[in-house]
Design an enzyme around this catalytic site. Structure first.
Site, PDB file in Angstrom:
ATOM      1  N   LEU A  64       0.808  -1.218   0.000  1.00 55.47           N
ATOM      2  CA  LEU A  64       0.000   0.000   0.000  1.00 55.47           C
ATOM      3  C   LEU A  64       0.842   1.269   0.000  1.00 55.47           C
ATOM      4  O   LEU A  64       0.374   2.337   0.396  1.00 55.47           O
ATOM      5  CB  LEU A  64      -0.948  -0.009   1.204  1.00 55.47           C
ATOM      6  CG  LEU A  64      -2.016  -1.104   1.192  1.00 55.47           C
ATOM      7  CD1 LEU A  64      -2.951  -0.966   2.378  1.00 55.47           C
ATOM      8  CD2 LEU A  64      -2.809  -1.095  -0.113  1.00 55.47           C
ATOM      9  N   VAL A  70      -0.154   6.083   7.707  1.00 51.37           N
ATOM     10  CA  VAL A  70      -1.467   6.413   8.261  1.00 51.37           C
ATOM     11  C   VAL A  70      -2.015   5.216   9.035  1.00 51.37           C
ATOM     12  O   VAL A  70      -2.525   5.355  10.147  1.00 51.37           O
ATOM     13  CB  VAL A  70      -2.448   6.810   7.137  1.00 51.37           C
ATOM     14  CG1 VAL A  70      -3.837   7.105   7.720  1.00 51.37           C
ATOM     15  CG2 VAL A  70      -1.927   7.999   6.369  1.00 51.37           C
ATOM     16  N   HIS A  81       1.299 -10.950  -1.012  1.00 49.90           N
ATOM     17  CA  HIS A  81       0.178 -10.800  -1.944  1.00 49.90           C
ATOM     18  C   HIS A  81       0.367 -11.693  -3.164  1.00 49.90           C
ATOM     19  O   HIS A  81      -0.578 -12.350  -3.615  1.00 49.90           O
ATOM     20  CB  HIS A  81       0.062  -9.337  -2.384  1.00 49.90           C
ATOM     21  CG  HIS A  81      -0.779  -9.124  -3.604  1.00 49.90           C
ATOM     22  ND1 HIS A  81      -2.123  -9.421  -3.662  1.00 49.90           N
ATOM     23  CD2 HIS A  81      -0.451  -8.653  -4.851  1.00 49.90           C
ATOM     24  CE1 HIS A  81      -2.594  -9.134  -4.864  1.00 49.90           C
ATOM     25  NE2 HIS A  81      -1.606  -8.673  -5.604  1.00 49.90           N
ATOM     26  N   HIS A 120       2.975 -11.704 -11.292  1.00 53.28           N
ATOM     27  CA  HIS A 120       2.322 -10.566 -11.949  1.00 53.28           C
ATOM     28  C   HIS A 120       2.789  -9.222 -11.412  1.00 53.28           C
ATOM     29  O   HIS A 120       2.624  -8.194 -12.081  1.00 53.28           O
ATOM     30  CB  HIS A 120       0.806 -10.683 -11.822  1.00 53.28           C
ATOM     31  CG  HIS A 120       0.269 -10.346 -10.456  1.00 53.28           C
ATOM     32  ND1 HIS A 120       0.445 -11.166  -9.365  1.00 53.28           N
ATOM     33  CD2 HIS A 120      -0.433  -9.280 -10.012  1.00 53.28           C
ATOM     34  CE1 HIS A 120      -0.123 -10.618  -8.307  1.00 53.28           C
ATOM     35  NE2 HIS A 120      -0.670  -9.465  -8.662  1.00 53.28           N
ATOM     36  N   HIS A 141       4.060  -1.324 -14.819  1.00 51.29           N
ATOM     37  CA  HIS A 141       4.737  -2.354 -14.026  1.00 51.29           C
ATOM     38  C   HIS A 141       4.511  -3.755 -14.593  1.00 51.29           C
ATOM     39  O   HIS A 141       5.346  -4.645 -14.414  1.00 51.29           O
ATOM     40  CB  HIS A 141       4.297  -2.287 -12.560  1.00 51.29           C
ATOM     41  CG  HIS A 141       2.945  -2.868 -12.280  1.00 51.29           C
ATOM     42  ND1 HIS A 141       1.775  -2.131 -12.302  1.00 51.29           N
ATOM     43  CD2 HIS A 141       2.577  -4.133 -11.966  1.00 51.29           C
ATOM     44  CE1 HIS A 141       0.758  -2.913 -12.018  1.00 51.29           C
ATOM     45  NE2 HIS A 141       1.205  -4.141 -11.805  1.00 51.29           N
ATOM     46  N   ASP A 214      -6.544 -11.651  -8.472  1.00 55.48           N
ATOM     47  CA  ASP A 214      -5.718 -10.542  -7.991  1.00 55.48           C
ATOM     48  C   ASP A 214      -6.541  -9.637  -7.085  1.00 55.48           C
ATOM     49  O   ASP A 214      -6.121  -9.280  -5.975  1.00 55.48           O
ATOM     50  CB  ASP A 214      -5.157  -9.766  -9.183  1.00 55.48           C
ATOM     51  CG  ASP A 214      -4.279  -8.590  -8.764  1.00 55.48           C
ATOM     52  OD1 ASP A 214      -3.624  -8.673  -7.706  1.00 55.48           O
ATOM     53  OD2 ASP A 214      -4.249  -7.583  -9.499  1.00 55.48           O
ATOM     54  N   GLN A 275      -7.357   6.422  -1.013  1.00 53.10           N
ATOM     55  CA  GLN A 275      -7.417   7.856  -1.314  1.00 53.10           C
ATOM     56  C   GLN A 275      -7.373   8.711  -0.042  1.00 53.10           C
ATOM     57  O   GLN A 275      -7.756   9.879  -0.072  1.00 53.10           O
ATOM     58  CB  GLN A 275      -8.693   8.168  -2.115  1.00 53.10           C
ATOM     59  CG  GLN A 275      -8.873   7.351  -3.375  1.00 53.10           C
ATOM     60  CD  GLN A 275      -7.738   7.526  -4.360  1.00 53.10           C
ATOM     61  OE1 GLN A 275      -7.141   8.601  -4.448  1.00 53.10           O
ATOM     62  NE2 GLN A 275      -7.406   6.469  -5.095  1.00 53.10           N
ATOM     63  N   LYS A 277      -6.444  11.277   2.547  1.00 53.70           N
ATOM     64  CA  LYS A 277      -5.769  12.541   2.250  1.00 53.70           C
ATOM     65  C   LYS A 277      -4.355  12.600   2.830  1.00 53.70           C
ATOM     66  O   LYS A 277      -3.433  13.095   2.173  1.00 53.70           O
ATOM     67  CB  LYS A 277      -6.589  13.720   2.757  1.00 53.70           C
ATOM     68  CG  LYS A 277      -6.834  13.747   4.254  1.00 53.70           C
ATOM     69  CD  LYS A 277      -7.691  14.941   4.644  1.00 53.70           C
ATOM     70  CE  LYS A 277      -7.976  14.994   6.136  1.00 53.70           C
ATOM     71  NZ  LYS A 277      -6.748  15.102   6.958  1.00 53.70           N
TER      72      LYS A 277
END
Length: 345
Positions: A64, A70, A81, A120, A141, A214, A275, A277
């Site tokens: 992430l 945060v 993953h 991947h 990527h 995925d 998203q 902030k």
């Protein structure tokens, strides 16, 4: 999200991959303990890929990006993953074998799909999507992943195991094509190698409708580490998957609730994490640091054989050897050290 709730039901009778010659269980087969799915057993060729520097590098690429500043627990990496996607890809294609034997899915196709799932994300730069969305926007990527996968198969230990299982260069090309389709060539490739009814192979890892393994893994895994709840049951989705007459994967109508919940989960993840902030502000600062360092002539250090070498950040994706050293920690620490050295001579 408890690990037990995401484990497949026992005794599913899914067929195992076997070498060309019948053998006992290969000692190179290994079991990985995953917090989401429990025990994951992987084929020897997959284990060999995991043990390469190209794949080990993913331990140091945060899934992430800067969101861990945060959400402190969201420091999971592309490494776990990728193993999770590989596992789900194998589970889905084995489910199709059980439910639709008329598809005549081969052992090699299982392995091709699993390799595509495992590899991947080999091409992700530092801090994952921060790299290709805020710094090197012209670099995809997926294309770097295909280059790195080919480098993996040039390593003697991987090549030897691939040969022992009859995994050819042509099948490697197909694994690369499953990572990201070359729109100018993928249709002719599919027709030449398998026929138009094999379209479903392209929809397991990266589907145009976004219902693929995925997404299942990173939605579930990100929620787990972010401390968020989700309402979709990936195993129910998987068990309702079928290949239609046109060669595409579809899902039973009774899975509509889980499909809706899956996309709702994506919305929640974007609103609360992707998203966020403050997370976006942190990533903008990291990207600015990369840009200023690159424009200022900074070169990061990496090992090249028995000697050291340097490379500009913006040039690393063109050099597979330099790319191995392009990780979150190494890059940030080297930029920080160079900055401190320049201000404190």
């Amino acid at each position: 999200v408890a690990a037990s709730s995401n484990q497949p039901p026992p005794g599913d009778g899914l067929p195992e991959i076997i070498p060309k010659k019948k053998q006992k269980k290969n000692p190179e087969t290994k079991t990985f303990r995953d917090p989401i799915y429990g025990d994951i057993e992987l084929h020897p060729l997959l284990v060999a890929i995991i043990n390469t520097p190209e794949f080990e590098r993913l331990r140091h690429i945060k899934q992430l990006g800067g969101k861990c500043y945060v959400y402190p627990a969201a420091s999971h990496s592309r490494f776990e993953h990728s193993i999770g996607v590989c596992h789900l890809a194998g589970q889905l294609i084995r489910h199709l074998i059980n439910e639709q034997p008329e598809l005549n899915i081969t052992i090699k196709e299982i392995l091709i799909v699993e390799i595509a799932g495992l590899c991947h994300d080999l091409g992700h730069g530092p801090f994952s999507h921060l790299w290709d969305q805020r710094f090197q926007t012209e670099t995809k990527h997926e294309e770097v992943s295909k280059t790195m996968l080919k480098k993996v198969f040039e390593r003697s230990n991987v090549e030897a195991i691939a040969d022992s299982y009859g995994f050819s260069d042509q099948q490697l090309e197909r694994a690369c094509d499953l990572i990201k389709r070359d729109k100018s060539e993928s249709l002719s490739l599919a027709l030449a190698l398998q026929g138009p009814d094999r379209e479903f192979l392209y929809e397991i890892v990266d589907s145009p409708n976004d219902i693929d393994v995925d997404k299942w893994d990173y939605f579930t895994r990100d929620c787990h580490y972010l401390g968020l709840q989700h309402g979709f049951d990936l195993w129910r989705l998987l068990k309702t998957a079928r290949v239609m007459k046109d060669g595409h994967i579809a899902y039973r109508d009774k899975a509509i609730h889980d499909i809706k919940e899956m996309f709702h989960t994506r919305t929640v993840l974007h609103e609360k994490a992707y998203q966020h902030k403050t997370g976006r502000a942190v990533e903008m600062m990291i990207a600015d640091a990369f840009k200023k360092a690159d424009e200022g002539g900074f070169k990061f250090q990496y090992a090249n054989g028995s000697t050291g070498a340097t490379c500009k950040i913006s040039k690393a994706t063109k050099d597979p050897v330099a790319f191995l050293a392009l990780t979150d920690n190494v890059l940030v620490e080297q930029i920080k050290y160079a900055s401190e050295a320049s201000t404190n001579p």
